[in-house]
Design an enzyme around this catalytic site. Structure first.
Site, PDB file in Angstrom:
ATOM      1  N   HIS A 271       0.838  -1.310   0.085  1.00  0.00           N
ATOM      2  CA  HIS A 271      -0.228  -0.069   0.105  1.00  0.00           C
ATOM      3  C   HIS A 271       0.769   1.301   0.032  1.00  0.00           C
ATOM      4  CE1 HIS A 271      -3.965   1.953   1.109  1.00  0.00           C
ATOM      5  NE2 HIS A 271      -4.429   1.244   0.219  1.00  0.00           N
TER       6      HIS A 271
ATOM      7  N   HIS B  15      -6.523  -2.612 -11.106  1.00  0.00           N
ATOM      8  CA  HIS B  15      -6.838  -2.212  -9.644  1.00  0.00           C
ATOM      9  C   HIS B  15      -8.463  -1.659  -9.893  1.00  0.00           C
ATOM     10  CE1 HIS B  15      -7.078   1.376  -6.808  1.00  0.00           C
ATOM     11  NE2 HIS B  15      -6.514   0.554  -5.998  1.00  0.00           N
TER      12      HIS B  15
END
Length: 384
Positions: free
Chosen positions: A187, A287
């Site tokens: 992340h 994504h």
């Protein structure tokens, strides 16, 4: 000649922005232009592009419109502009598919697969109870999962922080066995020295990939990190055009690219990024922690990209607290998951029908989602 006559924007829960474009012959196209936590900024960019370039134009000239929106301004690129272009591009492809009564993927050369593998999130922002959650998702039919590697982590953290990350992955691996893939998302929270330590420490439990091991502004560190592990490296959700991807292709540090169909210029641009990746033997896993229009757009490109590996989707993701992906669809069965796969949508355009009445109802709610601001123990800002 058909012309673009009107558009509407709807900010809806949990954190999505929908775009509806109308044409003079009554066809409606939908897109999802949004940056999570910056929806008001993207809304302004969409309005500027629509008012400056697109109202009154022929919707069928998609490539020309893309070039005009991108190159027509002296300043270009970045998350806000590219996300605005992305949602408009999705809506234009939706219109074109409806004009020809065909899915977008048929207009892009036809499908190379019949269905697309999907993965499911477990564990939340600060990963917890991952083993139990993973077992539940596998029992529900998913064959691939993704989890965050760590909560906030210091620039150079202690051995316990590494051990905790290893324990979480070990717990999931033991819960689901060796036949389930487990992606581990760093992340962008992790600095280069910690990414190297974590990549090596997690490797015995065989992650599917490690995602965004460093922030994209530090992509020059990826070859060094990749040299520490045999685990595939994935990145790209915060990269917005083929030009952003050039260097990671050239240094061959990335094995899986993750462009976002609502951030990286839409269907037009991501198809080009996928083709570039194919030339460098890199797979693509778009994504998509977003809504139904973003997911439908992803599936159009997954359908035609030979190197599409797997698709993120946001059903039951921890961000979706008030509404979920299926809520805005007239026919939610279009995203039925079967043994970890979803069939290609076969309807015209993006292949989904939006419930406009429900969208209008939910758009009356004040949506103002922003990601949390995390801080370290010393009060300094931590990467979320």
């Amino acid at each position: 000649m058909t012309r673009i006559t009107n558009y509407e924007l709807f900010e809806v829960p949990p954190r999505w922005l929908f775009l509806r474009i109308e044409t003079s012959d009554g066809i409606v196209g939908w897109g999802e232009p949004v940056v999570e936590g910056r929806s008001h900024s993207v809304r302004a960019a969409v309005e500027e592009l629509m008012e400056t370039y697109l109202l009154g134009e022929d919707p069928s000239r998609i490539e020309d419109h893309w070039q005009t929106m991108y190159r027509g301004g002296f300043y270009r690129g970045g998350p806000i502009l590219m996300s605005a272009i992305a949602g408009i591009d999705q809506a234009l492809w939706d219109i074109k598919g409806k004009q020809f009564d065909a899915p977008v993927y048929e207009l892009l050369g036809g499908p190379v697969r019949d269905r697309v593998r999907v993965y499911q999130w477990v564990g939340g922002d600060r990963p917890a109870a991952v083993g139990e959650a993973a077992a539940e998702k596998v029992d529900a039919g998913f064959t691939a999962l993704k989890m965050n590697a760590t909560p906030e982590i210091r620039r150079v953290d202690n051995p316990s922080a590494v051990a905790d990350a290893v324990d979480r992955l070990r717990t999931v691996r033991e819960a689901v066995g060796p036949e389930v893939d487990i992606g581990v998302d760093f992340h962008g929270r992790v600095t280069k020295p910690m990414a190297k330590r974590l990549a090596k420490a997690l490797e015995p439990h065989e992650p599917f990939f490690i995602e965004e091991p460093v922030l994209p502004e530090h992509n020059d560190a990826l070859p060094d990190i990749a040299a520490q592990t045999s685990t595939p490296i994935a990145t790209g959700e915060r990269m917005y055009s083929r030009w952003d991807y050039k260097h990671v292709f050239e240094d061959q540090s990335v094995d899986i690219i993750q462009p976002d169909l609502s951030h990286a210029g839409g269907i037009t641009e991501v198809k080009k990024i996928a083709a570039m990746a194919e030339a460098y033997d890199a797979a693509m896993a778009p994504h998509c922690p977003l809504g139904p229009l973003a997911l439908a757009s992803c599936l159009q490109v997954d359908a035609v990209a030979p190197n599409a590996l797997i698709q993120e989707q946001s059903l039951d993701i921890h961000y979706n607290e008030s509404n979920d992906v299926l809520d805005y669809l007239e026919d939610p069965s279009v995203f039925d998951y079967d043994d970890g796969y979803v069939d290609l949508p076969d309807g015209p355009g993006l292949g989904v029908d939006i419930d406009i009445d429900y969208v209008r109802e939910r758009a009356e709610i004040d949506v103002d989602w922003h990601n949390p601001v995390w801080r370290h123990d010393d009060g300094g800002v931590a990467e979320w």
